[in-house]
Design a protein around this motif. Structure first.
Motif, mmCIF file in Angstrom:
data_model
loop_
_atom_site.group_PDB
_atom_site.id
_atom_site.type_symbol
_atom_site.label_atom_id
_atom_site.label_comp_id
_atom_site.label_asym_id
_atom_site.label_seq_id
_atom_site.Cartn_x
_atom_site.Cartn_y
_atom_site.Cartn_z
ATOM 1 N N ASP A 20 13.289 -23.955 9.561
ATOM 2 C CA ASP A 20 13.757 -24.580 8.327
ATOM 3 C C ASP A 20 14.015 -26.058 8.580
ATOM 4 O O ASP A 20 14.594 -26.434 9.603
ATOM 5 N N THR A 21 13.614 -26.884 7.653
ATOM 6 C CA THR A 21 13.724 -28.327 7.807
ATOM 7 C C THR A 21 15.159 -28.770 8.085
ATOM 8 O O THR A 21 15.389 -29.640 8.927
ATOM 9 N N GLN A 30 9.059 -26.579 8.968
ATOM 10 C CA GLN A 30 8.301 -27.535 9.758
ATOM 11 C C GLN A 30 7.958 -26.924 11.107
ATOM 12 O O GLN A 30 8.667 -26.051 11.600
ATOM 13 N N MET A 69 16.055 -28.283 11.812
ATOM 14 C CA MET A 69 15.097 -28.786 12.804
ATOM 15 C C MET A 69 15.787 -29.543 13.936
ATOM 16 O O MET A 69 15.462 -29.341 15.102
#
Length: 72
Positions: free
Chosen positions: A51-52, A2, A55
């Protein structure tokens, strides 16, 4: 991944890159080579992707560094 933030400021991007590396947060600097298309004038912003699952940690690190206003 993201988008954590985007900016044209290469110094800011370098600082964020260093903060994330120090925290061992996997990330990717996207659009770094787009200067070929914009003639190296810095019109196109570069993006920091994280990386999600990391986050929240990455956002906290930027807020702690007083960069919360730069978050996407």
């Amino acid at each position: 991944m993201q988008e954590l933030m985007r900016s044209n400021d290469v110094v800011l991007l370098s600082f964020v890159d260093a903060l994330l590396k120090d925290a061992d947060i996997p990330h990717f600097l996207a659009d770094v080579h787009m200067s070929i298309l914009d003639g190296s004038i810095g019109v196109l912003p570069r993006r920091v992707l994280v990386d999600t699952d990391r986050m929240d940690q990455a956002r906290r690190i930027l807020k702690d560094a007083d960069l919360g206003h730069e978050l996407s």
